[in-house]
Design an enzyme around this catalytic site. Structure first.
Site, PDB file in Angstrom:
ATOM      1  N   ASP A 309      48.012  37.798  41.638  1.00 19.23           N
ATOM      2  CA  ASP A 309      48.468  37.823  40.102  1.00 19.23           C
ATOM      3  C   ASP A 309      48.715  39.193  39.635  1.00 19.23           C
ATOM      4  O   ASP A 309      49.701  39.523  39.149  1.00 19.23           O
ATOM      5  CB  ASP A 309      47.529  37.057  39.344  1.00 19.23           C
ATOM      6  CG  ASP A 309      47.907  37.046  37.956  1.00 19.23           C
ATOM      7  OD1 ASP A 309      48.213  38.084  37.290  1.00 19.23           O
ATOM      8  OD2 ASP A 309      47.852  35.885  37.507  1.00 19.23           O
ATOM      9  N   LEU A 336      49.629  33.851  35.445  1.00 21.13           N
ATOM     10  CA  LEU A 336      50.368  33.506  36.674  1.00 21.13           C
ATOM     11  C   LEU A 336      49.566  32.646  37.574  1.00 21.13           C
ATOM     12  O   LEU A 336      50.407  31.655  38.238  1.00 21.13           O
ATOM     13  CB  LEU A 336      50.924  34.811  37.370  1.00 21.13           C
ATOM     14  CG  LEU A 336      51.631  35.915  36.473  1.00 21.13           C
ATOM     15  CD1 LEU A 336      52.180  37.010  37.228  1.00 21.13           C
ATOM     16  CD2 LEU A 336      52.724  35.049  35.897  1.00 21.13           C
ATOM     17  N   ASP A 337      48.303  33.097  38.211  1.00 21.29           N
ATOM     18  CA  ASP A 337      47.611  32.632  38.759  1.00 21.29           C
ATOM     19  C   ASP A 337      47.225  30.917  38.288  1.00 21.29           C
ATOM     20  O   ASP A 337      47.604  29.937  39.042  1.00 21.29           O
ATOM     21  CB  ASP A 337      46.182  32.969  39.192  1.00 21.29           C
ATOM     22  CG  ASP A 337      46.252  33.854  40.481  1.00 21.29           C
ATOM     23  OD1 ASP A 337      47.271  33.576  41.150  1.00 21.29           O
ATOM     24  OD2 ASP A 337      45.681  34.862  40.482  1.00 21.29           O
ATOM     25  N   HIS A 338      46.791  30.854  37.435  1.00 21.36           N
ATOM     26  CA  HIS A 338      46.336  29.654  36.534  1.00 21.36           C
ATOM     27  C   HIS A 338      47.424  28.846  36.369  1.00 21.36           C
ATOM     28  O   HIS A 338      47.574  27.388  36.491  1.00 21.36           O
ATOM     29  CB  HIS A 338      45.679  30.011  35.203  1.00 21.36           C
ATOM     30  CG  HIS A 338      43.970  30.631  35.503  1.00 21.36           C
ATOM     31  ND1 HIS A 338      42.910  29.453  35.588  1.00 21.36           N
ATOM     32  CD2 HIS A 338      43.428  31.407  35.479  1.00 21.36           C
ATOM     33  CE1 HIS A 338      42.023  30.139  35.861  1.00 21.36           C
ATOM     34  NE2 HIS A 338      42.292  31.490  35.825  1.00 21.36           N
TER      35      HIS A 338
END
Length: 437
Positions: A309, A336-338
């Site tokens: 991320d 971005l990850d979540h």
């Protein structure tokens, strides 16, 4: 269809970019897909109503920060994971894992010392370091403006793809989903998910599938231990095993034979040598749903590169937008990850529903870089709500576990009659056998 109710809260995930709106949309998509699959399996005339509360979403998007193990705060980024000045700008490194840290230091030719790294980077250009570290198997990305990223060949390749890539791999017969009943309504009950992911986005997706009733078995290489706090944060509802794919192919095939969903989160191509490409998996297990996640996409000049991320934020210009003239910045969460994790879970749930009508092995793919583009180009920043986000306390839970007493962020995916929490706490890394139970 009952619809989606949004609880908007001022102060949640504040940033220059519409982070709150992205987070809200990703969770809403996941909750809606879960409710639709639940309705299908329970034989409901209407899809249960979905509720998306900015407070729950903001707390969940910071889950790795809110975790406490016997009162201890988690270990965050390592000293070598940060922005550094170069001779002509900035570079972002990621060295939380020992092997990535060793490769970074080898590429720079310096000992494990912050001052030595600073001195070495100050004499070299950012792009030169980016290529040298990548060639050594490490992780470093030069800071780019949004305009510089848009002109990059990888950005062009990413922009040509949809946010969620979907494909039907064969003509396998329609999936027969056993009816579900009882309270709570668990749309993924009885489905087996083989979790071959690491770090954050992939494990967030499979953690969500576990919330919804799936039997999730995370399998890691015994040679690549996961960071303990990170594994605990994303391990709710799962079992954890280790398996050497190079030596234990038979054991993996037995797992595959019983799986309904396979989720992979390694760099594109890394698992293909083990016969784990989507089509190869579907050939051996017709009717499978294969979900694939990567940082940059499985195409373009960066298609084979690792990423995280923080590196995607640096490369795409997000760090410039969120920063200042003095220093690059960051989103208020690893959004971005979540966000990609919830979208990936939504895509899996949607694929399962579609299979129940139309059949076919299914393939879905998302990338952090494509989610970043959506955040930067395709979303509108909204106004605040009548309520405010005054902190995470209302959306935190506590439980005992084999790891100790845990405080953790509750799941933000919510629909009428659905689960409010995971059925089981996380277990220690690699503590369970590599087989279905």
């Amino acid at each position: 269809m009952t619809g989606i109710k949004f609880i908007v809260r001022e102060g949640a995930l504040e940033g220059r970019l519409p982070v709150r709106e992205l987070a809200r949309a990703c969770v809403a998509a996941c909750a809606q897909a879960a409710a639709e699959l639940g309705a299908r399996r329970a034989g409901l005339a209407e899809v249960p109503g979905v509720r998306v509360d900015d407070g729950a979403v903001a707390t969940a998007f910071h889950s790795e920060r809110h975790l406490r193990i016997d009162g201890r705060a988690p270990v965050s980024f390592a000293p070598m994971s940060r922005f550094w000045r170069t001779a002509d700008g900035w570079i972002r490194t990621h060295a939380n894992y020992p092997h990535h840290r060793a490769r970074l230091l080898h590429a720079l030719g310096v000992p494990e010392d912050v001052g030595a790294v600073e001195a070495a980077l100050a004499e070299r250009s950012a792009l030169e370091v980016e290529e040298a570290v990548y060639a050594a198997g490490g992780l470093a990305v030069a800071l780019r403006t949004p305009e510089e990223w848009a002109a990059h060949e990888q950005a062009v390749a990413v922009a040509a793809r949809p946010l969620v890539e979907r494909d039907r791999l064969d003509s396998a017969p329609a999936r027969v989903l056993a009816p579900v009943n009882g309270t709570p309504l668990l749309p993924a009950a009885g489905l087996r998910v083989l979790d071959l992911t690491r770090v954050l986005a992939g494990p967030v997706a499979t953690r969500t599938l576990a919330l919804l009733g799936a039997d999730v078995l995370r399998v890691d290489s015994p040679h690549l231990p996961e960071l303990p706090d990170q594994h605990a944060d994303t391990g709710f509802g799962k079992r954890s095993a280790v398996l050497d794919l190079a030596r234990d192919q038979r054991a993996f095939e037995e797992l595959l034979a019983g799986a309904d969903v396979v989720v992979t989160g390694y760099r594109p191509g890394a698992l293909d040598r083990f016969g784990l490409s989507p089509r190869a998996l579907a050939e051996r297990r017709p009717g499978l749903v294969v979900a694939q996640l990567s940082a940059w996409g499985a195409y373009g000049p960066w298609g084979g590169r690792r990423g995280f991320d923080s590196l995607v934020q640096a490369a795409t210009g997000i760090a410039v937008i969120e920063g200042s003239a003095a220093r690059p910045g960051a989103l208020p969460a690893q959004a971005l990850d979540h966000g990609t994790g919830y979208l990936l879970a939504a895509a899996v749930l949607r694929a399962l529903t579609e299979q129940s009508y139309e059949g076919g092995s299914r393939f879905v793919r998302l990338t952090l870089a494509r989610t970043a583009q959506w955040l930067m180009d395709g979303m509108t920043k909204g106004g605040g709500g009548e309520l405010s986000y005054d902190g995470p306390e209302h959306w935190l839970g506590e439980t005992d576990s084999a790891l100790g007493r845990l405080r953790y962020a509750l799941p933000p995916v919510s629909f009428e009659g659905g689960p409010a929490d995971w059925a089981r706490p996380p277990v220690p890394w690699g503590s369970r056998p590599a087989r279905w139970v």
